[in-house]
Design an enzyme around this catalytic site. Structure first.
Site, short mmCIF file in Angstrom:
data_model
loop_
_atom_site.label_atom_id
_atom_site.label_comp_id
_atom_site.label_asym_id
_atom_site.label_seq_id
_atom_site.Cartn_x
_atom_site.Cartn_y
_atom_site.Cartn_z
N SER A 32 0.82 -1.20 0.00
CA SER A 32 0.00 0.00 0.00
C SER A 32 0.86 1.25 0.00
CB SER A 32 -0.88 -0.02 1.25
OG SER A 32 -1.64 1.17 1.29
N LYS A 66 -3.76 1.96 -2.18
CA LYS A 66 -3.41 3.14 -1.38
C LYS A 66 -4.37 3.25 -0.18
CE LYS A 66 -1.88 7.07 -0.01
NZ LYS A 66 -0.57 7.15 0.66
N ASN A 121 9.36 8.74 3.87
CA ASN A 121 8.23 9.42 3.24
C ASN A 121 7.30 9.94 4.30
OD1 ASN A 121 5.26 8.24 3.11
ND2 ASN A 121 6.66 6.50 3.34
N ASN A 136 -6.56 -1.41 1.47
CA ASN A 136 -5.90 -0.92 2.68
C ASN A 136 -6.71 0.25 3.22
OD1 ASN A 136 -3.95 1.04 4.10
ND2 ASN A 136 -2.79 -0.87 4.05
N ASN A 181 -4.81 -0.57 8.45
CA ASN A 181 -3.55 0.08 8.80
C ASN A 181 -3.71 0.70 10.19
OD1 ASN A 181 -1.28 1.64 9.00
ND2 ASN A 181 -1.73 2.94 7.24
N CYS A 241 0.19 3.80 10.50
CA CYS A 241 0.80 4.84 9.67
C CYS A 241 1.50 5.86 10.55
CB CYS A 241 -0.24 5.55 8.81
SG CYS A 241 0.51 6.85 7.81
N ASN A 281 5.24 -2.01 8.79
CA ASN A 281 5.05 -0.69 8.24
C ASN A 281 6.40 0.04 8.37
OD1 ASN A 281 4.01 1.83 7.37
ND2 ASN A 281 2.02 1.36 8.28
N GLY A 301 12.81 0.66 2.50
CA GLY A 301 13.91 0.37 1.59
C GLY A 301 14.84 -0.69 2.13
N GLY A 347 9.08 -5.01 4.07
CA GLY A 347 10.10 -4.15 4.65
C GLY A 347 11.41 -4.39 3.92
#
Lengths: 303, 254
Positions: free
Chosen positions: A21, A45, A69, A99, A126, A129, A191, A216, A242
């Site tokens: 997502s 999303k 982000n 999501n 979720n 976040c 997450n 990343g 992840g």
């Protein structure tokens, strides 16, 4: 050709690779690169009760082997998702995971209830976040918060329910157990990890939101460890994510105990990452003479 | 819109000013599809994020793109260090470019600094019907002057310190030229674009601006390159990579 199919919470996936997502929108942009039917599934999303505009820019910063982000759940709201995005997605011959998020448990439940009468295959809640001040991580960082939001959303929908967990906690396995006890059909993790970068020339944080979620390749070992801990603590299936950016990473995550994997930041680096990962997994399994990817789930032999 | 991703050969490279590099890349499929004001997203090896770089030249016959960029941080320095003949990992062409409207009156093409390269294809298109006003810090930062002059457009160079051409900002000559202008096309730093828009809007001359923001995917999915825009009276976040980089100046919430 190895059998790549997996089953998560009763839902069949043709392969275990799912764009995560947030990086994949509602699929429209990536359809310009390849057919979405090649994917195991798509986690759309994060969608909330009402439209959200998100945080001010800059919303992204590069980090060594990763990124931060702070989009802040920008989305058109659940009604528009159901009327304008979901019908298109449901034709793509892949598992569609909606999501969802909200500022309150009630908002999450309202969104889940609206999805209950659609054809969407699964819901991913979720509770983690890091980029919204109310809600999000606030529910996800305590067992009580995670339990109560899972309970109310569970009561609002019969769809298979995945709860997406925050890594910004002391003991992620206890949170996973708490949501399992409230009827979650699966958990997905991790997450993003809360992070920060500062521009030393200006003294200002790079992100306008000051902090943001880190993802990343740099976070991959943390994710593997957490998936392994959670998979050992619960009996519901775990979706691992992840920092996965190759087929080998995906295999490793599944050995740690993931029944499927999600791919996020790697898609920003390379739009073809999910399809390359699928091909690389298949190649690895063939080379090892492993007939089904299901054989490797949780197959790590810890010391 | 179809996007292409691939590895493409760096045919030519030159350093044309301090930290400024001029690349010619063989990428026939991207060159074929590219239009004025679009960009390409290039991955510096070993990095997570691509770097969006505007297109400075499109040669469909030769199948090449020209990019002129500044090595500003680690990622763009890595790109600048790419040896001639090596491959570059590129996604493109991306973004909503300039609307190439035909107008009565002059087309003013203006911008500054590293915002100048994407203006060159516009000067090529409008030729002698265009006035080009470019701003730079100083004489040694002036780039692409000969390229712009070769298009047949009238070229005015401004420098902040007066070491070359007009002493002052691009808005100085713009104020003089705007009376005969049919449209303004611009790219440069935000304060400059804001000033250019104000001059244009005061005379009711349509103005397009090409914006910059830190980007992720480059295709409109990840939503990181948000910019506040106003369309039909409604405020919202647009995204520089897909809704832009080129916007009508009246849409931008400065």
């Amino acid at each position: 050709m190895a059998d790549l199919s997996v089953k998560v919470a009763g839902v069949e996936f043709k392969n275990p690779v799912i764009p995560a997502s947030g990086v994949f929108g509602y699929g429209r942009e990536y359809e310009e690169f390849y057919s979405l039917s090649r994917l195991g599934g798509i986690s759309t999303k994060g969608t909330t009760g009402q439209m959200r505009t998100g945080n001010l820019a800059p919303r992204i910063a590069e980090t060594p082997m990763g990124m931060l982000n702070s989009v802040g759940l920008q989305n058109p709201g659940i009604d528009r998702f159901i009327s304008h995005e979901l019908p298109n997605l449901m034709q793509k011959d892949t598992v569609i995971i909606a999501n969802i998020a909200g500022s309150t448990p009630e908002e999450c439940a309202e969104v889940a209830a609206k999805l209950d009468s659609t054809d969407v295959h699964m819901i991913e809640l979720n509770i983690s976040c890091p980029n919204v001040k109310q809600g999000g991580a606030a529910f996800g960082v305590t067992c009580e918060g995670a339990s109560s939001v899972t309970r109310i959303v569970r009561n609002a929908t019969k769809k298979p329910l995945i709860v997406k967990l925050s890594p910004n906690v002391t003991d992620i396995a206890s949170i996973a157990k708490a949501v399992e006890a409230e009827g979650a059909d699966s958990v997905s993790l991790i997450n993003t990890l809360l992070g920060m970068r500062i521009d030393i020339n200006t003294g200002r944080p790079v992100l306008r939101n000051n902090c943001g979620g880190m993802s990343g390749p740099a976070v991959f070992p943390i994710a593997v460890r957490m998936v392994w801990q959670v998979a050992n603590a619960v009996s519901i299936p775990v979706i691992g994510m992840g920092g996965i950016s190759s087929g080998r990473d995906a295999i490793e995550m599944m050995m740690a105990g993931a029944s499927a994997v999600q791919v996020g930041a790697a898609i920003i680096t390379d739009p073809f990452a999910p399809v390359k990962i699928i091909e690389e997994m298949n190649q690895f399994l063939d080379e090892k003479g492993i007939k089904s990817v299901r054989e490797i789930i949780g197959s790590v032999k810890p010391w | 819109m179809k996007y292409t991703q691939g590895k493409y050969i760096l045919l030519e490279k030159k350093a044309i000013a301090k930290q400024i590099y001029d690349f010619t890349i063989l990428c026939p499929d991207i060159a074929q599809a590219a239009s004025e004001g679009q960009f390409v997203n290039i991955l510096p090896e070993g990095h997570t994020l691509r770097r969006p770089i505007s297109i400075c030249g499109i040669d469909r016959e030769a199948g090449t793109l020209r990019i002129v960029f500044m090595a500003k941080g680690e990622g763009t320095q890595k790109l600048a260090d790419t040896p001639k003949g090596a491959n570059l990992d590129i996604v493109g062409p991306l973004g909503h470019g300039f609307a190439m409207n035909e107008v009565s009156g002059k087309t003013i093409i203006t911008g500054g600094g590293i915002g100048v390269p994407p203006l060159l294809p516009l000067a090529k298109h409008y030729g002698s019907r265009a006035v080009v006003i470019l701003g730079f810090r100083s004489a040694d930062a002036v780039i692409l002057k000969k390229d712009f002059e070769a298009t047949g457009a009238e070229v005015i160079i401004c420098t902040d310190d007066g070491s070359y051409g007009v002493h002052g900002m691009v808005t100085k000559p713009l104020e003089e030229e705007i009376a005969e202008a049919g449209q303004v096309l611009s790219c440069g730093p935000m304060p400059m674009l804001k000033a250019i828009s104000a001059v244009s809007e005061a005379k009711n001359v349509p103005c397009q601006v090409s914006l910059e923001e830190r980007m992720g995917c480059g295709v409109g999915a990840c939503l990181v390159c948000a910019c506040r825009v106003k369309k039909n009276g409604e405020e919202r976040f647009g995204h520089v990579c897909k809704d832009g980089p080129v916007f009508d100046s009246k849409e931008v919430m400065w």
